[in-house]
Design an enzyme around this catalytic site. Structure first.
Site, mmCIF file in Angstrom:
data_model
loop_
_atom_site.group_PDB
_atom_site.id
_atom_site.type_symbol
_atom_site.label_atom_id
_atom_site.label_comp_id
_atom_site.label_asym_id
_atom_site.label_seq_id
_atom_site.Cartn_x
_atom_site.Cartn_y
_atom_site.Cartn_z
ATOM 1 N N HIS A 142 14.232 -10.788 -13.954
ATOM 2 C CA HIS A 142 15.052 -10.244 -15.035
ATOM 3 C C HIS A 142 16.438 -9.792 -14.570
ATOM 4 O O HIS A 142 16.802 -8.624 -14.657
ATOM 5 C CB HIS A 142 14.309 -9.094 -15.721
ATOM 6 C CG HIS A 142 13.099 -9.540 -16.477
ATOM 7 N ND1 HIS A 142 12.490 -8.756 -17.430
ATOM 8 C CD2 HIS A 142 12.375 -10.701 -16.421
ATOM 9 C CE1 HIS A 142 11.430 -9.409 -17.924
ATOM 10 N NE2 HIS A 142 11.359 -10.587 -17.321
ATOM 11 N N TYR A 261 1.753 -9.197 -21.830
ATOM 12 C CA TYR A 261 1.189 -10.428 -21.281
ATOM 13 C C TYR A 261 -0.324 -10.267 -21.188
ATOM 14 O O TYR A 261 -0.814 -9.300 -20.637
ATOM 15 C CB TYR A 261 1.797 -10.727 -19.910
ATOM 16 C CG TYR A 261 3.261 -11.095 -19.990
ATOM 17 C CD1 TYR A 261 3.644 -12.323 -20.510
ATOM 18 C CD2 TYR A 261 4.254 -10.215 -19.564
ATOM 19 C CE1 TYR A 261 4.981 -12.667 -20.604
ATOM 20 C CE2 TYR A 261 5.592 -10.555 -19.654
ATOM 21 C CZ TYR A 261 5.951 -11.774 -20.174
ATOM 22 O OH TYR A 261 7.270 -12.116 -20.271
#
Length: 370
Positions: A142, A261
């Protein structure tokens, strides 16, 4: 002014028939961004840490010398590159990368540098880092890292926007102003802080911040009206298109259309909250967007002029977003048979669209009409 209302994807059948992908160059290792040099040449970044000049005939030159040290690995390395609007006279360019901490310290962060490309296009000169994301953390995820040159009243205003990810495990940082995680920052081309940035003078806030509450923005561009557009990755849903306004909070991780997730809500599992901006548009499930460009030419016919193009890493297609009245009214999947991750999309000075495919043997492709 565009109305920001969240909407799911509405997939349309191709309106203009399938475009053709014409190879321009191949053999690029995980290329991340392309810029357009004079005389038909291209400047391409490779994520492992190489900057290459590609000749108009597709020949790859040896890597350009002079890059700073990089923390290549995972999603990090050499990422975006853009040319200064005055490149023809000043040969200045800007690039962002994952910058390692100084010797003896740990971690890395996104950094933005400026440099000059030598006249013979073999090296970078006068390389200077003009912004470093704070704090540095030990993560390979990220980084964000798209650069856009700011405009005001139709003219360059001497500023640069840079999108910054929240480094994955530091997602709560996106909601606080004492760090650069999950932010868009705006700086001068010399690294200075523009006096009209929204948090200048606010105690406890870093003055470079333009907007906050972002996750992992890997696409940004100026719209035809000169306004900043961007998109960002959501987790298993909730990839967003936003029009970041100064000082606004875009919600991550408090509001999101995504989920954990493996399943399960993030935080309170809400998609709206007072004081936080909803996305203009979201993709659920995620398409894993990267690269972003408006088409302003008529190369593909008038129906496509004004469309927004976004690459999909996950599903390996190029997405054409049709806009009307400030709303997303349809989407069209292109290059669905390519079988390659689309990392970047740009309109060239010739009016054609170009895409980069993110593979160990990535390619630079030009889109031709049917």
């Amino acid at each position: 002014m565009l109305l920001q209302t969240a909407a799911p994807a509405v997939w349309a059948q191709p309106a203009a028939g399938p475009v053709r992908a014409i190879p321009v160059a191949q053999g690029l290792e995980n290329p991340w961004a392309v810029a357009f040099l004079p005389e038909g040449r291209f400047l391409v970044t490779e994520r492992p840490g190489r900057l290459r000049v590609v000749e108009a005939n597709g020949r790859l030159n040896p890597p350009v010398a002079g890059l700073p040290a990089l923390a290549a690995g995972g999603q990090g390395g050499l990422l975006d590159v853009v040319l200064d609007r005055g490149f023809a006279s000043n040969r200045t360019l800007y690039f962002c990368f994952s910058e390692p901490a100084p010797v003896g310290a740990a971690g890395n962060s996104t950094a933005l540098a400026r440099a000059r490309l030598s006249e013979d296009r073999t090296r970078l000169e006068d390389v200077r880092v003009i912004f470093s994301q704070r704090p540095k953390v030990a993560s390979s995820l990220h980084f964000g890292c798209r650069i856009v040159e700011g405009m005001k009243d139709g003219r360059p205003d001497g500023t640069l926007f840079l999108t910054l990810g929240e480094r994955f495990q530091r997602m709560q940082d996106a909601q606080t102003l004492d760090n650069h995680h999950g932010k868009i920052v705006r700086i001068g081309k010399d690294g200075s802080v523009p006096k009209d940035n929204p948090f200048v003078g606010r105690p406890g806030a870093l003055p470079e911040i333009w907007s906050y509450g972002h996750r992992n923005p890997q696409g940004a561009t100026l719209g035809p009206d000169g306004r900043l557009w961007m998109h960002e990755h959501g987790p298993q849903g909730g990839d967003e298109i936003n029009l970041p306004q100064p000082g606004r909070n875009y919600g991550w991780p408090v509001i999101t259309f995504g989920e954990q997730y493996g399943g399960g809500p993030i935080g309170a599992g809400i998609t709206a909250k007072a004081g936080m901006e909803p996305p203009l548009h979201h993709w659920t499930p995620s398409i894993a967007p990267s690269g972003m460009a408006f088409l302003t030419s008529d190369r593909y016919g008038p129906a496509w002029r004004g469309s927004l193009f976004v690459g999909s890493l996950k599903f390996q297609f190029l997405n054409r977003v049709e806009l009307a009245g400030g709303q997303v009214v349809g989407e069209e999947r292109l290059l669905t048979g390519l079988g390659e991750r689309i990392r970047d999309v740009r309109q060239g000075p010739d009016g054609w669209l170009y895409v980069l495919t993110d593979n160990a043997k990535g390619r630079l492709l030009r889109l031709a009409p049917p």
